[in-house]
Scaffold this motif. Structure first.
Motif, PDB file in Angstrom:
ATOM      1  N   UNK A 128       0.827  -1.204   0.000  1.00 50.58           N
ATOM      2  CA  UNK A 128       0.000   0.000   0.000  1.00 50.58           C
ATOM      3  C   UNK A 128       0.862   1.253   0.000  1.00 50.58           C
ATOM      4  N   UNK A 129       0.332   2.279  -0.635  1.00 53.87           N
ATOM      5  CA  UNK A 129       0.815   3.643  -0.432  1.00 53.87           C
ATOM      6  C   UNK A 129      -0.165   4.292   0.534  1.00 53.87           C
ATOM      7  N   UNK A 130       0.338   4.783   1.646  1.00 55.59           N
ATOM      8  CA  UNK A 130      -0.507   5.454   2.632  1.00 55.59           C
ATOM      9  C   UNK A 130      -0.150   6.926   2.730  1.00 55.59           C
ATOM     10  N   UNK A 131      -1.159   7.772   2.768  1.00 51.75           N
ATOM     11  CA  UNK A 131      -0.964   9.226   2.818  1.00 51.75           C
ATOM     12  C   UNK A 131      -1.760   9.759   4.002  1.00 51.75           C
ATOM     13  N   UNK A 132      -1.104  10.478   4.917  1.00 51.11           N
ATOM     14  CA  UNK A 132      -1.762  10.947   6.136  1.00 51.11           C
ATOM     15  C   UNK A 132      -1.428  12.425   6.371  1.00 51.11           C
ATOM     16  N   UNK A 133      -2.432  13.194   6.771  1.00 53.36           N
ATOM     17  CA  UNK A 133      -2.234  14.606   7.123  1.00 53.36           C
ATOM     18  C   UNK A 133      -2.759  14.836   8.532  1.00 53.36           C
ATOM     19  N   UNK A 134      -1.979  15.468   9.377  1.00 56.72           N
ATOM     20  CA  UNK A 134      -2.320  15.682  10.786  1.00 56.72           C
ATOM     21  C   UNK A 134      -2.298  17.177  11.109  1.00 56.72           C
ATOM     22  N   UNK A 135      -3.331  17.630  11.822  1.00 53.90           N
ATOM     23  CA  UNK A 135      -3.361  19.009  12.289  1.00 53.90           C
ATOM     24  C   UNK A 135      -4.149  19.957  11.412  1.00 53.90           C
ATOM     25  N   UNK A 136      -4.904  19.431  10.428  1.00 53.66           N
ATOM     26  CA  UNK A 136      -5.703  20.268   9.530  1.00 53.66           C
ATOM     27  C   UNK A 136      -7.177  19.930   9.753  1.00 53.66           C
ATOM     28  N   UNK A 137      -7.970  20.910  10.135  1.00 49.17           N
ATOM     29  CA  UNK A 137      -9.345  20.629  10.527  1.00 49.17           C
ATOM     30  C   UNK A 137     -10.380  20.922   9.447  1.00 49.17           C
ATOM     31  N   UNK A 138     -10.057  21.733   8.466  1.00 51.89           N
ATOM     32  CA  UNK A 138     -11.048  22.172   7.494  1.00 51.89           C
ATOM     33  C   UNK A 138     -11.282  21.184   6.373  1.00 51.89           C
ATOM     34  N   UNK A 139     -12.335  21.413   5.592  1.00 51.65           N
ATOM     35  CA  UNK A 139     -12.628  20.531   4.463  1.00 51.65           C
ATOM     36  C   UNK A 139     -11.632  20.659   3.325  1.00 51.65           C
ATOM     37  N   UNK A 140     -10.767  21.699   3.361  1.00 52.80           N
ATOM     38  CA  UNK A 140      -9.814  21.894   2.266  1.00 52.80           C
ATOM     39  C   UNK A 140      -8.817  20.748   2.166  1.00 52.80           C
TER      40      UNK A 140
END
Length: 431
Positions: A128-140
């Motif tokens: 798998x390629x996994x992509x994670x973003x932490x600390x962003x709350x908006x729908x953008x």
């Protein structure tokens, strides 16, 4: 005769020709992720078993049926081969306080393990390629990650991949929906299959995700989560949709899209195709704002997605993707004691100049070696016999036609052979 040992069923070797294709794919993936500001993280293959039970949910197919779990005989610790990557990535973010200074955009690429029946697009060891973003709350950030998929399909030359979208709201909203679901399915308990009856009280939302065709009419009439969503959840979902519309990205809202893991909230999405049979999901993910706190960290918003590499490789192949030749620049042919000693020095000198060299090993006549040089795909043969060695020269023979120019070999000095090869490569690239 000593019996041969075979690989474990559902855990496949990736042989050199195919591995070169994988290398091309991974180069594209890394370039694509870098263009969005995502940075690599490398995670252990083995994690503590409680990590997955707490993150994924004990009443899920993965935890109940599919995990490769064992007890370490040295210390009695319960361990599991990772069945997915998000839990381990969240554990690493918490353990190393990666959110202390700034939000994080991270990705990983590697093996996952699930004990299930091997079939096309589904293996016991898969990638798998996994992509994670932490600390962003908006729908953008949700929309960005979805649109990243659209760009990747274009980069890979793939079409026929469509987007399905849904929202799971927040836990309190799901709790109200859960109570309605239980009441609804209790009224139709006799129509549920074994999995449905087992999940009725532990995880009724997962019944909506069943692939059992006999249950589809029952599922279609079930209470909808959207009827319980509050203003904030609806606004977040509308924000995602508006960003997708602004980008010209088409999508279908699928109210039965719930994903198979317990940690999701708000946005969930899947990129799907009809070209892989039953295994039609090639990329899936969503938001999981509660998982960091659930695993012992400070509460922080998070979202991500994962892609099955084997499924994407299959799609690329079916779309006509080919492996470019992974040939070296030079095959170094040599015969004779002095020639072989000089050849070894020449090979290293060429590599010092950034020229890829395949050095012939194992002896053999010039004729035999030249056959191997031609079969190697190299652009040039550098030939050294004792005659060349005594003169401090090599014979440079082009092995591939460049435009209309004939493949003329020539003797050149050892000190200029690298320049000759580099100039020939530049001439070839310009033609």
């Amino acid at each position: 005769m000593t019996p041969k040992i075979q690989s474990v069923r559902g855990m496949n070797d990736i042989l050199p020709d195919e591995a070169e294709f994988w290398d091309m794919f991974e180069e594209t993936i890394r370039s694509w992720l870098k263009s969005y500001g995502y940075r690599p993280i490398r995670l252990p293959i083995v994690e503590p078993t409680p990590l997955f039970k707490r993150a994924i949910g004990e009443v899920t197919d993965i935890v109940e049926k599919e995990m490769y779990s064992f007890v370490d005989s040295l210390n009695g610790e319960a361990l599991t081969l990772r069945p997915e990557g998000t839990a381990g990535c969240v554990r690493a973010v918490i353990q190393h306080s990666l959110l202390a200074l700034q939000p994080q955009r991270l990705y990983y690429l590697g093996q996952m393990f699930r004990h299930e029946r091997p079939q096309k697009g589904r293996y016991r060891q898969f990638h798998q390629v996994g992509v994670e973003a932490f600390g962003f709350s908006g729908p953008d950030i949700d929309a960005e990650q979805i649109l990243m998929g659209a760009r990747l399909w274009d980069d890979l030359g793939l079409d026929g991949i469509s987007l399905q979208l849904n929202t799971l709201g927040q836990p309190a909203e799901r709790a109200q929906h859960r109570a309605e679901l239980i009441a609804y399915f209790e009224q139709h308990r006799e129509l549920l299959d074994e999995d449905g009856r087992r999940r009725l009280y532990s995880n009724p939302l997962r019944i909506l995700d069943t692939k059992n065709p006999d249950l589809q009419q029952l599922i279609a009439a079930a209470p909808r989560l959207t009827d319980h969503l509050g203003a904030e959840s609806l606004a977040h979902f509308e924000g995602v949709q508006q960003a997708l519309r602004d980008a010209g990205q088409t999508f279908t809202i699928n109210p039965r899209l719930v994903r198979g893991l317990d940690y999701y909230n708000l946005t969930v999405f899947e990129w799907v195709t009809d070209r892989l049979g039953a295994q039609g999901t090639v990329c899936a993910g969503g938001r999981y704002d509660g998982l960091l706190q659930q695993l012992g960290g400070r509460a922080a918003p998070a979202c991500g997605f994962a892609m099955g590499v084997e499924r994407l490789i299959t799609l690329i192949r079916e779309a006509g993707g080919e492996t470019r030749a992974a040939a070296v620049d030079v095959y170094l042919v040599h015969q004779g004691t002095n020639a072989s000693r000089l050849a070894a020095r020449v090979a290293e000198g060429l590599r010092d100049r950034g020229i890829d060299v395949l050095f012939h090993c194992g002896g053999g006549s010039f004729k035999t070696q030249m056959k191997k040089a031609d079969a190697s795909g190299a652009s040039f043969a550098v030939i050294i016999g004792d005659d060349e060695a005594d003169a401090g020269e090599v014979t440079l023979k082009p092995l591939r036609t460049t435009g209309d120019r004939p493949n003329q070999q020539k003797r050149v000095g050892v000190d200029v052979v690298a320049d000759e090869i580099m100039n020939s490569i530049l001439d070839r690239d310009d033609s």
